[in-house]
Design a protein around this motif. Structure first.
Motif, mmCIF file in Angstrom:
data_model
loop_
_atom_site.group_PDB
_atom_site.id
_atom_site.type_symbol
_atom_site.label_atom_id
_atom_site.label_comp_id
_atom_site.label_asym_id
_atom_site.label_seq_id
_atom_site.Cartn_x
_atom_site.Cartn_y
_atom_site.Cartn_z
ATOM 1 N N GLU A 121 0.833 -1.193 0.000
ATOM 2 C CA GLU A 121 0.000 0.000 0.000
ATOM 3 C C GLU A 121 0.872 1.249 0.000
ATOM 4 N N ARG A 122 0.357 2.324 -0.594
ATOM 5 C CA ARG A 122 1.112 3.575 -0.659
ATOM 6 C C ARG A 122 1.167 4.235 0.720
ATOM 7 N N THR A 123 2.376 4.586 1.128
ATOM 8 C CA THR A 123 2.584 5.381 2.333
ATOM 9 C C THR A 123 3.541 6.511 1.956
ATOM 10 N N GLU A 124 4.090 7.183 2.933
ATOM 11 C CA GLU A 124 5.029 8.265 2.653
ATOM 12 C C GLU A 124 6.280 7.717 1.970
ATOM 13 N N HIS A 125 6.814 8.504 1.041
ATOM 14 C CA HIS A 125 8.040 8.149 0.309
ATOM 15 C C HIS A 125 7.879 6.882 -0.537
ATOM 16 N N CYS A 126 6.688 6.695 -1.097
ATOM 17 C CA CYS A 126 6.434 5.547 -1.970
ATOM 18 C C CYS A 126 6.311 5.988 -3.421
ATOM 19 N N PHE A 127 6.671 5.064 -4.325
ATOM 20 C CA PHE A 127 6.587 5.319 -5.760
ATOM 21 C C PHE A 127 5.948 4.109 -6.432
ATOM 22 N N GLY A 128 5.155 4.367 -7.454
ATOM 23 C CA GLY A 128 4.480 3.286 -8.162
ATOM 24 C C GLY A 128 3.029 3.654 -8.412
ATOM 25 N N LYS A 283 -17.025 19.388 -18.980
ATOM 26 C CA LYS A 283 -16.533 20.120 -17.809
ATOM 27 C C LYS A 283 -17.586 20.180 -16.710
ATOM 28 N N LEU A 284 -18.849 20.242 -17.087
ATOM 29 C CA LEU A 284 -19.917 20.264 -16.082
ATOM 30 C C LEU A 284 -20.029 18.924 -15.355
ATOM 31 N N LEU A 285 -19.633 17.843 -16.031
ATOM 32 C CA LEU A 285 -19.724 16.510 -15.444
ATOM 33 C C LEU A 285 -18.558 16.183 -14.515
ATOM 34 N N MET A 286 -17.435 16.854 -14.711
ATOM 35 C CA MET A 286 -16.202 16.465 -14.023
ATOM 36 C C MET A 286 -16.320 16.339 -12.512
ATOM 37 N N PRO A 287 -16.944 17.259 -11.796
ATOM 38 C CA PRO A 287 -16.974 17.132 -10.329
ATOM 39 C C PRO A 287 -17.713 15.903 -9.821
ATOM 40 N N SER A 288 -18.649 15.375 -10.609
ATOM 41 C CA SER A 288 -19.467 14.255 -10.129
ATOM 42 C C SER A 288 -18.987 12.904 -10.628
ATOM 43 N N ILE A 289 -17.899 12.902 -11.395
ATOM 44 C CA ILE A 289 -17.403 11.642 -11.942
ATOM 45 C C ILE A 289 -16.504 10.936 -10.934
ATOM 46 N N HIS A 290 -16.770 9.669 -10.717
ATOM 47 C CA HIS A 290 -15.915 8.857 -9.845
ATOM 48 C C HIS A 290 -14.634 8.509 -10.602
ATOM 49 N N SER A 291 -13.496 8.846 -10.024
ATOM 50 C CA SER A 291 -12.217 8.614 -10.689
ATOM 51 C C SER A 291 -11.706 7.213 -10.409
ATOM 52 N N PHE A 292 -11.074 6.614 -11.425
ATOM 53 C CA PHE A 292 -10.442 5.309 -11.226
ATOM 54 C C PHE A 292 -9.357 5.388 -10.158
ATOM 55 N N GLN A 293 -8.851 6.597 -9.875
ATOM 56 C CA GLN A 293 -7.767 6.733 -8.930
ATOM 57 C C GLN A 293 -8.203 6.438 -7.500
ATOM 58 N N GLU A 294 -9.526 6.271 -7.260
ATOM 59 C CA GLU A 294 -9.966 5.839 -5.949
ATOM 60 C C GLU A 294 -9.298 4.509 -5.607
ATOM 61 N N ASN A 295 -9.079 3.676 -6.607
ATOM 62 C CA ASN A 295 -8.318 2.449 -6.444
ATOM 63 C C ASN A 295 -7.110 2.580 -7.365
ATOM 64 N N GLU A 296 -6.007 3.054 -6.816
ATOM 65 C CA GLU A 296 -4.845 3.408 -7.629
ATOM 66 C C GLU A 296 -4.286 2.226 -8.401
ATOM 67 N N LYS A 297 -4.257 1.060 -7.771
ATOM 68 C CA LYS A 297 -3.697 -0.109 -8.434
ATOM 69 C C LYS A 297 -4.546 -0.503 -9.641
ATOM 70 N N GLU A 298 -5.859 -0.482 -9.463
ATOM 71 C CA GLU A 298 -6.756 -0.825 -10.562
ATOM 72 C C GLU A 298 -6.677 0.211 -11.676
ATOM 73 N N TRP A 299 -6.550 1.465 -11.290
ATOM 74 C CA TRP A 299 -6.589 2.564 -12.241
ATOM 75 C C TRP A 299 -5.447 2.527 -13.245
ATOM 76 N N ILE A 300 -4.269 2.035 -12.852
ATOM 77 C CA ILE A 300 -3.129 2.095 -13.777
ATOM 78 C C ILE A 300 -3.380 1.264 -15.032
ATOM 79 N N ASP A 301 -4.159 0.194 -14.937
ATOM 80 C CA ASP A 301 -4.453 -0.603 -16.126
ATOM 81 C C ASP A 301 -5.314 0.184 -17.102
#
Length: 321
Positions: A121-128, A283-301
């Motif tokens: 899991e990501r903590t301080e000083h992590c990369f990936g 642009k009007l939709l952007m604030p309400s869109i759920h980002s894949f980055q909520e799950n960073e590992k899944e999002w990279i794919d």
């Protein structure tokens, strides 16, 4: 190859369009999911006398049915394939289904044995994150033989040691600072790769081929790390408008922000007004869109799929906003 359950008539019913296909066994369980720009051609390639892949030889006798989903574009086929693989985790799919096992590289505080470690899991000083935990772990062990790494002007310096050097705290902290700046900058990583390349060539010229092989492996891993940490950085810093042509002469517009598709729309043509209205609606939709980055590992794919598609497109189809 015997494929009595999948007839030629059934294969011919599959459309010559982009989409995903699912191979099902006798229990209706999905054993493989794939994608293609031309579904019929791809699926037919599995049912030939001499398949190209050993996996196909093992899989085809188990196939009892084929399902497919047509998509408007190849990009959507790839994203749907990724999503379904993560959901069903088919037996014969190897990639994208185990993102929970993806890992991070952590720069450690004083620890003379492990300046870098692999964490889940990501903590301080992590990369990936990075996909191959085993490859990264093996590489970090190999790196111990070139510590400490120091910087001299625009170059990095190190020597290969058969046995790793035990660093005191001062030397460890100097090495730690260098590791942090390497992982934080693709330019710095390239400088180190250049040093490794020079050492590889020196070793090869001196017929020290085992040493050259070690440097070659290190170069490969540092390039993988560079892509994992900094991949698509220039693209992800901008919003992107894609204008993808379809076989029927229409277009599909995509608005992309930081590796996520925010909005898409079908249109028979792309005029200035249509473009302007589409961007405004996105642009009007952007604030309400759920980002894949909520799950960073899944999002990279998903991110890698989107940006690899962008990289292959002609410039006129990609607009950086």
């Amino acid at each position: 190859m015997d494929h009595k359950y999948i007839t030629n008539d059934k294969l011919k019913q599959i459309p010559k369009l982009p989409g995903i296909y699912k191979m099902l066994d006798s229990r209706g369980v999905i054993i493989y999911i794939g994608k293609s720009k031309c579904l019929q051609k791809r699926v037919q390639s599995y049912f030939v006398k001499t398949p190209k892949w050993k996996k196909v030889n093992r899989m085809v006798p188990m196939i009892r049915d084929i399902e497919y989903v047509v998509t408007d574009t190849h990009l959507e086929a790839r994203l749907l394939e990724c999503s379904l693989i993560k959901e069903y985790k088919p037996r014969f799919n190897a990639q994208m289904k185990n993102d929970r096992n993806y890992c991070f590289i952590k720069v450690e505080d004083y620890n003379k044995y492990n300046p870098l470690s692999v964490v889940e899991e990501r903590t301080e000083h992590c990369f990936g994150p990075f996909r191959s935990k085993y490859t990264i772990s093996e590489f970090l062990v190999q790196l111990k033989n070139i510590y400490p790494i120091t910087r001299n002007g625009s170059q990095y310096e190190f020597e290969y040691h058969i046995f790793p050097i035990a660093m005191d705290k001062d030397l460890f902290d100097q090495n730690k600072a260098v590791l942090s700046e390497l992982l934080a900058s693709q330019d710095n990583l390239l400088l180190l790769v250049n040093t490794l390349q020079s050492k590889l060539e020196e070793a090869a010229d001196a017929y020290r081929f085992e040493m050259a092989s070690i440097y070659r492996d290190m170069i490969s891993c540092f390039k993988m790390i560079k892509n994992g940490v900094n991949g698509y950085k220039s693209l992800s810093s901008r919003n992107i408008l894609l204008k993808l042509p379809m076989d029927n002469g229409c277009y599909k517009l995509f608005y992309i922000q930081n590796g996520s598709i925010i909005h898409c729309m079908l249109t028979d043509k792309v005029t200035k007004d249509i473009r302007k209205d589409f961007i405004k609606a996105s642009k009007l939709l952007m604030p309400s869109i759920h980002s894949f980055q909520e799950n960073e590992k899944e999002w990279i794919d998903y991110r890698d799929i989107i940006y690899s598609e962008i990289s292959d497109l002609p410039e006129e189809l990609v607009e950086l906003l």
